[in-house]
Design a protein around this motif. Structure first.
Motif, PDB file in Angstrom:
ATOM      1  N   ASP A 140      46.427  88.534  47.591  1.00 42.75           N
ATOM      2  CA  ASP A 140      47.336  87.636  46.889  1.00 42.75           C
ATOM      3  C   ASP A 140      46.636  86.293  46.700  1.00 42.75           C
ATOM      4  OD1 ASP A 140      49.375  86.260  45.800  1.00 42.75           O
ATOM      5  OD2 ASP A 140      50.785  86.512  47.455  1.00 42.75           O
ATOM      6  N   LEU A 141      46.257  86.000  45.453  1.00 43.65           N
ATOM      7  CA  LEU A 141      45.557  84.762  45.150  1.00 43.65           C
ATOM      8  C   LEU A 141      46.484  83.716  44.546  1.00 43.65           C
ATOM      9  CD1 LEU A 141      42.218  86.115  43.617  1.00 43.65           C
ATOM     10  CD2 LEU A 141      42.624  85.298  45.937  1.00 43.65           C
ATOM     11  N   ASN A 142      47.785  83.990  44.556  1.00 41.70           N
ATOM     12  CA  ASN A 142      48.722  83.059  43.930  1.00 41.70           C
ATOM     13  C   ASN A 142      48.622  81.662  44.528  1.00 41.70           C
ATOM     14  OD1 ASN A 142      49.491  85.273  42.519  1.00 41.70           O
ATOM     15  ND2 ASN A 142      51.477  85.523  43.530  1.00 41.70           N
ATOM     16  N   ILE A 143      48.663  81.591  45.855  1.00 48.38           N
ATOM     17  CA  ILE A 143      48.596  80.294  46.537  1.00 48.38           C
ATOM     18  C   ILE A 143      47.227  79.665  46.344  1.00 48.38           C
ATOM     19  CG2 ILE A 143      48.725  79.135  48.770  1.00 48.38           C
ATOM     20  CD1 ILE A 143      50.751  81.193  49.657  1.00 48.38           C
ATOM     21  N   ALA A 144      46.177  80.495  46.474  1.00 45.22           N
ATOM     22  CA  ALA A 144      44.808  79.975  46.358  1.00 45.22           C
ATOM     23  C   ALA A 144      44.559  79.358  44.991  1.00 45.22           C
ATOM     24  CB  ALA A 144      43.798  81.086  46.629  1.00 45.22           C
ATOM     25  N   SER A 145      45.005  80.022  43.932  1.00 41.77           N
ATOM     26  CA  SER A 145      44.757  79.514  42.585  1.00 41.77           C
ATOM     27  C   SER A 145      45.513  78.219  42.324  1.00 41.77           C
ATOM     28  CB  SER A 145      45.146  80.564  41.542  1.00 41.77           C
ATOM     29  OG  SER A 145      46.521  80.906  41.668  1.00 41.77           O
ATOM     30  N   ASP A 197      44.272  89.228  29.815  1.00 41.20           N
ATOM     31  CA  ASP A 197      45.081  88.337  30.639  1.00 41.20           C
ATOM     32  C   ASP A 197      45.140  87.004  29.895  1.00 41.20           C
ATOM     33  OD1 ASP A 197      46.285  86.707  32.458  1.00 41.20           O
ATOM     34  OD2 ASP A 197      44.970  87.188  34.149  1.00 41.20           O
ATOM     35  N   TRP A 198      46.077  86.897  28.970  1.00 44.45           N
ATOM     36  CA  TRP A 198      46.131  85.737  28.096  1.00 44.45           C
ATOM     37  C   TRP A 198      46.666  84.500  28.805  1.00 44.45           C
ATOM     38  CZ3 TRP A 198      43.068  86.617  24.397  1.00 44.45           C
ATOM     39  CH2 TRP A 198      42.928  87.881  23.861  1.00 44.45           C
ATOM     40  N   LEU A 199      47.428  84.704  29.866  1.00 41.40           N
ATOM     41  CA  LEU A 199      47.919  83.548  30.615  1.00 41.40           C
ATOM     42  C   LEU A 199      46.755  82.817  31.300  1.00 41.40           C
ATOM     43  CD1 LEU A 199      50.208  81.800  31.704  1.00 41.40           C
ATOM     44  CD2 LEU A 199      50.464  83.431  33.599  1.00 41.40           C
ATOM     45  N   SER A 200      45.921  83.582  32.006  1.00 41.13           N
ATOM     46  CA  SER A 200      44.757  82.972  32.660  1.00 41.13           C
ATOM     47  C   SER A 200      43.809  82.393  31.615  1.00 41.13           C
ATOM     48  CB  SER A 200      44.026  84.010  33.513  1.00 41.13           C
ATOM     49  OG  SER A 200      44.872  84.508  34.532  1.00 41.13           O
ATOM     50  N   LEU A 245      47.445  64.819  33.822  1.00 40.63           N
ATOM     51  CA  LEU A 245      48.648  65.229  34.540  1.00 40.63           C
ATOM     52  C   LEU A 245      49.212  66.516  33.950  1.00 40.63           C
ATOM     53  CD1 LEU A 245      50.826  64.642  36.654  1.00 40.63           C
ATOM     54  CD2 LEU A 245      52.018  63.256  34.920  1.00 40.63           C
ATOM     55  N   LEU A 246      49.189  66.646  32.627  1.00 39.48           N
ATOM     56  CA  LEU A 246      49.677  67.862  31.967  1.00 39.48           C
ATOM     57  C   LEU A 246      48.851  69.071  32.408  1.00 39.48           C
ATOM     58  CD1 LEU A 246      51.644  69.001  29.817  1.00 39.48           C
ATOM     59  CD2 LEU A 246      49.830  68.626  28.120  1.00 39.48           C
ATOM     60  N   GLN A 247      47.538  68.891  32.489  1.00 37.70           N
ATOM     61  CA  GLN A 247      46.675  69.992  32.924  1.00 37.70           C
ATOM     62  C   GLN A 247      47.035  70.450  34.337  1.00 37.70           C
ATOM     63  OE1 GLN A 247      42.497  69.029  33.143  1.00 37.70           O
ATOM     64  NE2 GLN A 247      42.038  70.794  34.431  1.00 37.70           N
ATOM     65  N   VAL A 258      51.925  75.456  37.865  1.00 39.76           N
ATOM     66  CA  VAL A 258      53.145  76.231  37.613  1.00 39.76           C
ATOM     67  C   VAL A 258      52.831  77.649  37.147  1.00 39.76           C
ATOM     68  CG1 VAL A 258      55.189  76.408  36.142  1.00 39.76           C
ATOM     69  CG2 VAL A 258      54.556  74.204  37.138  1.00 39.76           C
ATOM     70  N   PHE A 259      51.879  77.815  36.245  1.00 42.07           N
ATOM     71  CA  PHE A 259      51.687  79.106  35.583  1.00 42.07           C
ATOM     72  C   PHE A 259      50.543  79.950  36.143  1.00 42.07           C
ATOM     73  CE2 PHE A 259      53.904  76.643  32.265  1.00 42.07           C
ATOM     74  CZ  PHE A 259      54.976  77.510  32.042  1.00 42.07           C
ATOM     75  N   MET A 260      49.548  79.328  36.745  1.00 41.52           N
ATOM     76  CA  MET A 260      48.389  80.109  37.170  1.00 41.52           C
ATOM     77  C   MET A 260      48.714  81.194  38.199  1.00 41.52           C
ATOM     78  SD  MET A 260      45.431  80.462  36.136  1.00 41.52           S
ATOM     79  CE  MET A 260      44.857  82.089  36.600  1.00 41.52           C
ATOM     80  N   PRO A 261      49.655  80.972  39.134  1.00 44.29           N
ATOM     81  CA  PRO A 261      49.984  82.044  40.089  1.00 44.29           C
ATOM     82  C   PRO A 261      50.496  83.326  39.444  1.00 44.29           C
ATOM     83  CG  PRO A 261      50.773  79.938  40.901  1.00 44.29           C
ATOM     84  CD  PRO A 261      50.302  79.708  39.501  1.00 44.29           C
TER      85      PRO A 261
END
Length: 432
Positions: free
Chosen positions: A22-27, A189-192, A276-278, A284-287
């Motif tokens: 699970d890399l959600n937290i790490a990312s 993986d278009w989100l990443s 700040l936007l970056q 918010v979205f990378m996980p």
């Protein structure tokens, strides 16, 4: 592995046994590492002046946001350009003590350019240190003579400071981020893909804005009729001799650096908003990205973070290389004196040979001439400079007759140091 199988390899990763990681937290957390390094590299952009720097997905943007916001929130007693230079570390360092040989002025602390000069690793054929003296003293010193032959330009006429050191390193980070984007697209993986691309674009825009920023030098104008500004920056292991007009020397000892951006404070606010936007969107979205996408995201951050860390560790070197250009390429001569006595002799010659400055005044600032051996030695220095002797001369006088055996040994060692320094200076400056 064939190139056509690369997408299928990463597609299969998410279905493999790695899927339990699970890399959600790490990312999300990785974005907040390397804040200080990110600010340091951000401050180097106007010193490089290359618009293609910084186009990569980098960690630590939250620290850039804070540095820019702090600039805007500080009091209005000074201009935004002054506050911005201070916030990014382009100004604000405290330089060493300065002693003006002609006016007698003593400044306990100087400003940022004096700090840069004192810390600079001077390079080039003319700056290669010339060894002076044979004695291995426990207190060797480096002496640098800086002659301002050209007028130091200030305000809107300030020369653009530029450095080329380590300038190609950004290409590695940019290539990694672009490759990470391509791999994310290959596994759909278009989100990443969007999050990495967001990092590239936002960092690139803020870096572009900074790279076209203009660093200016503001200095105090001396009073009419002020003597030349000759003097020395004095620290424990280095003496920097400054020779030139009072106005040019003031640029080093009292000058203030400013970072001017097109659009002024509104541009600072824009850069803060983009950074700040970056950070917000990536947190918010990378996980929610796939495992291969998160791995590519972390890889881009890792390579960019390492590049930022390397550049930040060489920050002083890059800054000195660039900021010295502000001084309009002064002539520099460097000596590596094997003893403090040799350094004091060189400093006295540099500041007193062509002026009416008392050599004893210079010597007293560098060495303890109250002791009998040092006092006798200083008398020889003063006499040789006053008489403009091209060959060092010493002999018996009232002071030498009072010395005991140990003091006489010390005096002879000091005289050897002075003799070597005197001969080297006369030779280098073609004095006949």
């Amino acid at each position: 592995m064939p190139l056509e199988s690369l997408p299928s390899f990463f597609t299969g990763v998410s279905d493999s046994s790695w899927s339990h990681f699970d890399l959600n937290i790490a990312s999300g957390v990785a974005i907040f590492f390397g804040g200080q390094a990110a600010v340091s590299v951000f401050a180097l952009r106007p010193l490089y002046g290359r618009i293609w720097h910084g186009w990569y997905n980098a960690p630590g943007c939250h620290a850039i946001v804070w540095a820019l916001v702090r600039t805007l929130l500080q009091g209005s007693s000074s201009s935004y350009s002054e506050r911005l230079a201070l916030s990014l570390g382009l100004d604000g360092k405290e330089g060493p003590q300065y002693i003006a040989s002609r006016s007698g002025t003593v400044m306990p602390h100087t400003r940022h350019l004096a700090y840069v000069l004192n810390k600079s690793n001077w390079e080039g054929k003319e700056c290669k240190p010339v060894p002076v003296g044979q004695r291995n003293s426990p207190t060797p010193m480096q002496l640098i003579i800086v002659d301002f032959k050209k007028k130091v330009l200030t305000e809107n006429d300030t020369l653009p400071p530029r450095s080329s050191r380590h300038s190609s390193l950004s290409m590695i980070a940019s290539a990694t981020s672009i490759a990470a984007c391509a791999i994310c697209a290959s596994v759909e993986d278009w989100l990443s893909f969007k999050m990495i691309l967001l990092g590239i674009i936002s960092s690139g825009i803020t870096s572009f804005i900074m790279s076209i920023g203009h660093i200016t030098l503001e200095r105090l104008k001396p009073a009419h009729g002020a003597p030349r500004g000759d003097g020395m920056l004095l620290s424990d292991s280095r003496i920097v001799i400054l020779r030139g007009n009072e106005e040019d020397v003031n640029a080093v000892t009292k000058g203030k650096l400013r970072l001017e951006l097109k659009g002024g404070g509104y541009t600072v606010l824009l850069c803060a908003f983009i950074a700040l936007l970056q950070v917000t969107l990536q947190v918010v979205f990378m996980p929610f990205g796939s495992l291969p996408g998160q791995l590519m995201f972390l890889l881009s951050l890792l390579v960019s973070g390492v590049c930022n860390l390397y550049l930040s560790t060489n920050e002083d070197d890059v800054k000195s290389s660039a900021l010295i250009a502000l001084l309009n390429t002064p002539e520099v001569k460097t000596y590596q004196a094997h003893s403090r006595a040799a350094a004091a002799t060189l400093a006295s010659l540099a500041l007193c040979w062509e002026s009416s400055t008392p050599p004893r005044q210079v010597l007293r600032a560098i060495i303890p001439i109250r002791q009998r051996a040092w006092k006798a030695w200083s008398e020889f220095i003063v006499e040789n400079i006053r008489e403009k002797r091209t060959h060092y001369v010493w002999g018996e006088n009232k002071s030498t007759k009072r010395l005991d055996e140990e003091e006489s040994k010390l005096l002879h060692a000091l005289i050897d140091d002075a003799h070597a320094a005197h001969d080297q200076y006369i030779k280098d400056h073609n004095i006949t």
